[in-house]
Design an enzyme around this catalytic site. Structure first.
Site, short mmCIF file in Angstrom:
data_model
loop_
_atom_site.label_atom_id
_atom_site.label_comp_id
_atom_site.label_asym_id
_atom_site.label_seq_id
_atom_site.Cartn_x
_atom_site.Cartn_y
_atom_site.Cartn_z
N HIS A 26 85.11 83.13 40.85
CA HIS A 26 85.93 84.34 40.75
C HIS A 26 85.52 85.17 39.54
O HIS A 26 84.81 84.70 38.65
CB HIS A 26 87.41 83.98 40.64
N LYS B 41 90.37 86.29 36.00
CA LYS B 41 91.34 85.45 36.72
C LYS B 41 91.96 84.46 35.74
O LYS B 41 91.26 83.83 34.95
CB LYS B 41 90.65 84.72 37.87
#
Length: 259
Positions: free
Chosen positions: A149, A153
């Protein structure tokens, strides 16, 4: 027409969801929620000003049918509880809920006979990836998950990775993988341990949301991978959920429950 409010409208996912609501013929954006926003209204696409609510109770004035939540874990639980208590069907993409919180919210939804959805991932392809992985795990019990990601995040591993691991464990007994005598020369090198299944989290700029489920067996391997290159990939699932929750009487966990 489904009346919708969006919480977390200034974040990456929240802003994309807000745009989706504005562009969908059978949806009406009746407001956005942000307790830290000073403005009383906000305009999107140079169109009509949309009210901004700083207090949960203020939201009730516009009588939303659906509460979309892309906030942070510490806000998402009270937001979702408030929505259920006041007749709004929540569609929640915020991750980080505990099992106890999900159970509490599910029980509340049953009491109120209100539908809702908490989903780690709203991309249809990601949901199919999880289902394919669960099927493969019946025949390939040795498996590891690598999720990748963007570097902003907050939680690791991702909700999608945890959900995938849970689905795999439903069809595969707990199994310690690798050499029983293996030693990590650097702590954490083998990743997080989920009942013997290892989960690895990568965080880098330039990424959006990606996951690879790697299976191994004697003489062969199987890789199942999903990539979201743009946050718009999640909006088909969010729109589907908004239409479904208003017809249901219980909170569900996982978009696959609605496919």
């Amino acid at each position: 027409m489904i009346k919708i409010i969006v919480a977390g409208f200034k974040g990456r996912m929240g802003s994309t969801a807000t745009q989706m609501v504005l562009e969908t013929a059978d949806f009406e954006l009746v407001g956005v929620y942000d307790p830290h926003e000073a403005q009383e209204t906000v305009s999107f696409n140079d169109e009509t000003a949309i009210p901004v609510f700083q207090r949960l109770e203020e939201v009730l004035a516009v009588k939303p049918d659906v509460w979309i939540d892309f906030t942070v874990p510490e806000a998402a639980y009270p937001n979702t509880r408030f929505a259920l208590e006041h007749g709004m069907a929540p569609v929640v993409g915020t991750t980080g809920f505990t099992e106890e919180q999900i159970n509490e919210l599910t029980n509340l939804s049953r009491e109120k006979a209100i539908g809702g959805l908490i989903a780690p991932n709203f991309a249809i392809g990601a949901v199919l990836m999880m289902q394919f992985a669960q099927k493969a795990a019946q025949y390939f019990p040795d498996v590891e998950i690598i999720e990748l990601h963007h570097d902003n995040k907050l939680d690791a591993p991702s909700g999608t990775a945890i959900k995938t691991a849970e689905m795999i464990q439903e069809v595969r007994p707990a199994k310690k993988q690798g050499n029983p005598q293996e030693v990590e020369s650097i702590p954490g090198a083998r990743g997080a341990d989920f009942e013997g299944l290892r989960i690895h989290s990568v965080r880098l700029p330039g990424l959006v949301a990606h996951q690879q489920v790697q299976f191994g067996s004697v003489g062969e391997g199987l890789t199942i991978r999903h990539d979201s290159y743009d946050r718009r990939s999640f909006m088909t699932g969010v729109a589907l959920a908004c239409r479904q929750v208003v017809q249901r009487t219980e909170l569900l966990y996982g978009l696959e429950q609605m496919l």
